[in-house]
Design an enzyme around this catalytic site. Structure first.
Site, PDB file in Angstrom:
ATOM      1  N   HIS A 103      51.571  93.482-108.612  1.00  0.00           N
ATOM      2  CA  HIS A 103      52.323  94.232-107.588  1.00  0.00           C
ATOM      3  C   HIS A 103      52.511  93.490-106.264  1.00  0.00           C
ATOM      4  O   HIS A 103      52.453  94.087-105.190  1.00  0.00           O
ATOM      5  CB  HIS A 103      51.648  95.574-107.327  1.00  0.00           C
ATOM      6  CG  HIS A 103      51.742  96.544-108.463  1.00  0.00           C
ATOM      7  ND1 HIS A 103      52.739  96.506-109.408  1.00  0.00           N
ATOM      8  CD2 HIS A 103      50.951  97.601-108.792  1.00  0.00           C
ATOM      9  CE1 HIS A 103      52.563  97.492-110.270  1.00  0.00           C
ATOM     10  NE2 HIS A 103      51.494  98.162-109.933  1.00  0.00           N
ATOM     11  N   HIS A 137      56.330 103.181-106.909  1.00  0.00           N
ATOM     12  CA  HIS A 137      55.102 103.511-107.654  1.00  0.00           C
ATOM     13  C   HIS A 137      54.658 104.950-107.377  1.00  0.00           C
ATOM     14  O   HIS A 137      53.476 105.206-107.146  1.00  0.00           O
ATOM     15  CB  HIS A 137      54.007 102.520-107.278  1.00  0.00           C
ATOM     16  CG  HIS A 137      52.956 102.322-108.324  1.00  0.00           C
ATOM     17  ND1 HIS A 137      52.087 103.310-108.712  1.00  0.00           N
ATOM     18  CD2 HIS A 137      52.650 101.237-109.073  1.00  0.00           C
ATOM     19  CE1 HIS A 137      51.262 102.851-109.636  1.00  0.00           C
ATOM     20  NE2 HIS A 137      51.586 101.578-109.876  1.00  0.00           N
ATOM     21  N   GLU A 189      57.651 103.821-113.525  1.00  0.00           N
ATOM     22  CA  GLU A 189      58.076 102.707-112.688  1.00  0.00           C
ATOM     23  C   GLU A 189      59.212 101.959-113.396  1.00  0.00           C
ATOM     24  O   GLU A 189      58.971 101.242-114.365  1.00  0.00           O
ATOM     25  CB  GLU A 189      56.904 101.764-112.435  1.00  0.00           C
ATOM     26  CG  GLU A 189      55.668 102.426-111.845  1.00  0.00           C
ATOM     27  CD  GLU A 189      54.417 101.634-112.150  1.00  0.00           C
ATOM     28  OE1 GLU A 189      54.354 100.447-111.731  1.00  0.00           O
ATOM     29  OE2 GLU A 189      53.508 102.159-112.824  1.00  0.00           O
TER      30      GLU A 189
END
Length: 394
Positions: A148, A222, A358
């Site tokens: 991420h 997210h 996502e």
């Protein structure tokens, strides 16, 4: 006849007064309706939300549509902090995990509601090759892998914000620049993310980016959803995913490079199925790898236009979430790593208290040449869109 005319004379005198009174009533009624319509217009407001860990001022924006649906977004990480949506009886409740204060976000959290970049999901061993050059300084913040965007990804940036209002929609445009080699990624990346709330209950997210050097990009949001209004876990939520195949992963959740059929597996959500029905089926090797669902489904689609990726229905509240996207995949994550150490909005965020959808390119795509490309070059524009739509089923 004379008598009748005499009786009508007073009425004739009253006629102008009656007409004026009636006209006044009509005008008053119109004004009332106009006031009601004005009250129901979509709005966006701004308030101070505190300061970041670096001392930057942070704001909170409240987007309200004409039906009373409310979405709050902060320019710290582009985080969706609240989404108030009605149930089948019209009762409003918050349907996303998060906090009421900025300090909780700054203290650390598992990407609740945040914009994720430069690369959403995992990159194996924190390295990749691009045009013959190896980039191996990505932080390993998820076991042996990069996750991420790194230590200070887009989820921790204070974005520049611009309020938007056009017709019946309101929106928030967020912009930021990521410097060359920031978090180990090449190229100066200019990013714009626009949130738009419509009167149909849609929250649209448009992502755009440009670069001055070849780089890799995979942006997503997210958000953790719980359509009960944070009352209990999500295992009774009924999910349908429009996908025939799955990105298989190894024990560290890095793709093996293979796409596998969902037929006959715990990952077959082509028909509506409760999340909890097969989530602990450890006879499925992929379930064991993820401790439940933490995988990327390949969306069934034709072309690159918007396609419906998934639909989630919560039977008690009647709330429905539909997710559509231009992306090739969707990571369905069921909060397997939530452990009850965090709480907010009166709820404890224990295991499987929320789920994520996502929208994205596949994990580790920079190291998987057979996957759809995530390379962005100078002169090109990265452009992708996702729509989260809330409604009810009675």
């Amino acid at each position: 006849m004379t008598t009748k005319l005499a009786q009508l004379k007073p009425l004739r005198k009253l006629m102008p007064i009656m007409v004026l009174a009636l006209l006044g009533a009509v005008l008053t009624n119109c004004e009332t309706k106009n006031e009601e319509n004005q009250d129901m217009e979509s709005t966006i407001t701004k308030e101070a939300f505190g300061t970041s860990g670096d001392g930057e001022a942070v704001d909170l924006y409240t987007l309200t549509n004409a039906n009373g649906m409310v979405v709050q977004i902060t320019n710290y990480g582009g985080i969706i902090t609240k989404w108030m949506a009605p149930d089948k009886d019209g009762q409003m409740a918050d349907v996303v995990l998060g906090f009421d204060s900025l300090s909780n976000y700054v203290a650390g959290h598992p990407f609740f509601g945040a914009l994720v970049g430069r690369y959403g999901n995992r990159i194996a061993k924190g390295e990749f090759k691009l045009d013959g050059e190896t980039y191996n300084t990505l932080v390993k913040n998820n076991g042996p892998n990069h996750l991420h965007g790194g230590t200070k990804g887009f989820d921790k940036k204070v974005w520049q914000a611009e309020e938007m209002k056009e017709g019946s929609t309101v929106g928030l445009k967020l912009t930021t620049t990521s410097a060359d080699m920031e978090e180990g990624y090449p190229g100066k990346l200019d990013v714009t993310v626009t949130y738009t709330l419509t009167n149909d209950g849609e929250l649209k997210i448009d992502y755009q980016a440009t670069t001055d050097k070849p780089t890799v990009v995979n942006l997503t949001n997210h958000c953790y959803f719980n359509l009960t209004g944070l009352k209990r876990d999500v295992l009774d939520h009924v999910v349908k995913i429009n996908s025939d195949s799955l990105v298989a992963v190894d024990a560290t959740l890095i793709p093996t490079g293979k796409l596998i059929s969902v037929t006959g597996t715990a990952f077959d959500f082509r028909e509506p199925t409760p999340i909890g029905a097969r989530i602990d089926d450890e006879s499925d090797e992929q379930i064991k790898m993820g401790g439940g669902y933490d995988h990327c489904w390949v969306i069934d689609r034709v072309g690159n236009n918007m396609a419906l990726a998934a639909t989630v229905y919560e039977p008690t509240s009647g709330r429905v979430l539909e997710v559509s996207t231009t992306e090739p995949g969707v990571q369905f994550y069921t909060g397997n790593f939530l452990d009850g150490k965090l709480s907010g909005k009166g709820a404890t965020y224990s295991k499987r208290m929320g789920f994520c959808l996502e929208t994205e390119h596949y994990p580790d795509s920079p190291n998987q040449p057979q996957f759809p490309s995530v390379t962005l070059r100078p002169g090109e524009t990265y452009s992708t869109s996702t729509v989260f739509k809330m409604s009810v089923r009675k």
